[in-house]
Each structure stands twice: as C-alpha cells, then as structure tokens.
Design a protein around this motif. Sequence first.
Motif, mmCIF file in Angstrom:
data_model
loop_
_atom_site.group_PDB
_atom_site.id
_atom_site.type_symbol
_atom_site.label_atom_id
_atom_site.label_comp_id
_atom_site.label_asym_id
_atom_site.label_seq_id
_atom_site.Cartn_x
_atom_site.Cartn_y
_atom_site.Cartn_z
ATOM 1 N N LEU A 43 0.814 -1.219 0.000
ATOM 2 C CA LEU A 43 0.000 0.000 0.000
ATOM 3 C C LEU A 43 0.851 1.273 0.000
ATOM 4 C CD1 LEU A 43 -2.884 -1.115 2.353
ATOM 5 C CD2 LEU A 43 -3.033 -0.624 -0.100
ATOM 6 N N ARG A 44 2.091 1.206 0.470
ATOM 7 C CA ARG A 44 2.979 2.370 0.369
ATOM 8 C C ARG A 44 3.301 2.676 -1.088
ATOM 9 N NH1 ARG A 44 5.468 0.143 4.868
ATOM 10 N NH2 ARG A 44 7.152 -0.768 3.639
ATOM 11 N N GLU A 45 3.397 1.643 -1.911
ATOM 12 C CA GLU A 45 3.693 1.841 -3.338
ATOM 13 C C GLU A 45 2.434 2.091 -4.168
ATOM 14 O OE1 GLU A 45 6.729 1.767 -4.986
ATOM 15 O OE2 GLU A 45 7.821 1.517 -3.106
ATOM 16 N N PHE A 46 1.361 1.388 -3.827
ATOM 17 C CA PHE A 46 0.109 1.468 -4.589
ATOM 18 C C PHE A 46 -1.052 1.703 -3.624
ATOM 19 C CE2 PHE A 46 2.981 -1.411 -6.877
ATOM 20 C CZ PHE A 46 3.092 -0.734 -8.082
ATOM 21 N N PRO A 47 -1.241 2.929 -3.138
ATOM 22 C CA PRO A 47 -2.226 3.202 -2.089
ATOM 23 C C PRO A 47 -3.665 2.856 -2.459
ATOM 24 C CG PRO A 47 -0.914 5.169 -2.555
ATOM 25 C CD PRO A 47 -0.493 4.118 -3.501
ATOM 26 N N GLY A 48 -4.032 2.931 -3.708
ATOM 27 C CA GLY A 48 -5.417 2.674 -4.088
ATOM 28 C C GLY A 48 -5.712 1.236 -4.470
ATOM 29 N N ARG A 52 -5.752 -8.464 -1.807
ATOM 30 C CA ARG A 52 -6.711 -9.474 -1.339
ATOM 31 C C ARG A 52 -5.997 -10.604 -0.612
ATOM 32 N NH1 ARG A 52 -10.337 -10.655 -6.592
ATOM 33 N NH2 ARG A 52 -8.343 -11.493 -7.206
ATOM 34 N N ARG A 53 -4.767 -10.898 -1.052
ATOM 35 C CA ARG A 53 -4.028 -12.015 -0.481
ATOM 36 C C ARG A 53 -2.536 -11.705 -0.542
ATOM 37 N NH1 ARG A 53 -3.640 -18.163 -2.785
ATOM 38 N NH2 ARG A 53 -2.738 -17.088 -4.559
ATOM 39 N N LEU A 64 4.350 -12.409 -2.310
ATOM 40 C CA LEU A 64 3.526 -12.395 -3.511
ATOM 41 C C LEU A 64 2.193 -11.770 -3.124
ATOM 42 C CD1 LEU A 64 3.279 -13.320 -6.459
ATOM 43 C CD2 LEU A 64 2.408 -15.493 -5.592
ATOM 44 N N ILE A 65 1.748 -10.788 -3.886
ATOM 45 C CA ILE A 65 0.540 -10.037 -3.570
ATOM 46 C C ILE A 65 -0.485 -10.245 -4.681
ATOM 47 C CG2 ILE A 65 -0.403 -7.719 -3.218
ATOM 48 C CD1 ILE A 65 1.441 -8.522 -0.970
ATOM 49 N N GLU A 66 -1.720 -10.431 -4.281
ATOM 50 C CA GLU A 66 -2.819 -10.549 -5.238
ATOM 51 C C GLU A 66 -3.799 -9.406 -4.979
ATOM 52 O OE1 GLU A 66 -6.680 -13.328 -5.795
ATOM 53 O OE2 GLU A 66 -4.810 -14.347 -5.272
ATOM 54 N N THR A 67 -4.100 -8.645 -6.022
ATOM 55 C CA THR A 67 -5.078 -7.567 -5.932
ATOM 56 C C THR A 67 -6.179 -7.817 -6.957
ATOM 57 O OG1 THR A 67 -4.095 -6.106 -7.585
ATOM 58 C CG2 THR A 67 -3.222 -5.951 -5.344
ATOM 59 N N GLU A 68 -7.188 -6.978 -6.943
ATOM 60 C CA GLU A 68 -8.258 -7.107 -7.945
ATOM 61 C C GLU A 68 -7.761 -6.809 -9.344
ATOM 62 O OE1 GLU A 68 -11.878 -5.079 -7.070
ATOM 63 O OE2 GLU A 68 -11.947 -5.857 -5.028
ATOM 64 N N LYS A 127 -0.407 -18.418 -11.818
ATOM 65 C CA LYS A 127 -1.283 -18.958 -12.875
ATOM 66 C C LYS A 127 -2.712 -19.102 -12.377
ATOM 67 C CE LYS A 127 2.420 -21.286 -15.255
ATOM 68 N NZ LYS A 127 3.139 -22.524 -15.478
ATOM 69 N N GLU A 128 -2.876 -19.408 -11.085
ATOM 70 C CA GLU A 128 -4.219 -19.543 -10.516
ATOM 71 C C GLU A 128 -4.958 -18.203 -10.526
ATOM 72 O OE1 GLU A 128 -3.808 -21.000 -6.566
ATOM 73 O OE2 GLU A 128 -2.969 -22.915 -7.196
ATOM 74 N N THR A 129 -4.238 -17.106 -10.291
ATOM 75 C CA THR A 129 -4.882 -15.813 -10.214
ATOM 76 C C THR A 129 -5.059 -15.151 -11.573
ATOM 77 O OG1 THR A 129 -2.785 -14.666 -9.865
ATOM 78 C CG2 THR A 129 -3.981 -15.394 -7.895
#
Length: 130
Positions: A43-48, A52-53, A64-68, A127-129
């Motif tokens: 969130l420091r790099e991409f606040p908006g 999700r995981r 590893l970060i998963e977002t919408e 690959k799952e995401t």
Amino acid sequence: MPPSILLPMVGLGIAGIAVILHLLGLSRAAELSDEAAARAAWLREFPGHAPRRAILSHDRRAALIETETGSGVVWAMGADTTARYLDGARIRRTARGLRIDLPDFTAPHIRLRLDPGEADQWPASLKETA
C-alpha cells in the motif's frame, strides 16, 4: 592539511561509520514480519490497490501479492521494501529461487531467494490468479 594525512583520515572516518552502522544493526535487509506488513508495504507503493491475499516467503524478505487488478511482488531492497505489479513479467526458476524480468526500466530484473518449494509454488499461484 597535506593529502597524506587527509586521505587516510577520511577513509578511516568512512570505514568507522560503516562499522558503527553495521554494529547497530542498521545494515540489515528489511523483513516483512507478517502478512499485514507485506500488505502495508504494498500500500505504500500502490495506495489505491488493496491486496486481497499475500503469500510471504520463508525468509520474510519477499511476498507475492494478489489484488483485484493483478498480481505483484513486494521485496526487500536494502533496509526498505519496494513493490511492482507483474504485468508482462517473465518468471524463470533459478538455482536459488526466481528471476523476474519486468518491462520496467526502474526494476528490470528481480532476483528472489526462495526455498525450492516456494520457487515452484509462486509461479503456480500466479497462474491460478491469472
């Protein structure tokens, strides 16, 4: 002051500062203490773009970060962290983990040290995401 005295004095001063910083623990690489820390680093790099995981590496130096809007990675860069989306990335397995090649001139290559199981799991998770 003659250079024969000034140069060694400056060199020893710089070396002394480096030793003091190391002894105080200020030369250690950043660690992500838990998933909340990985999310905060993202969130420091991409606040908006709320994650999700988050999947932490065993050494807690990457996640590893998963977002919408897609997947990304947070990793230690010195005493701080940085993050990038993995859009257009090429991910290759190496002997020590993963090499991620990004179409980003600010971070063209990321080398993540991962356990063998993690190095197999992370690309499968991507690959799952996708």
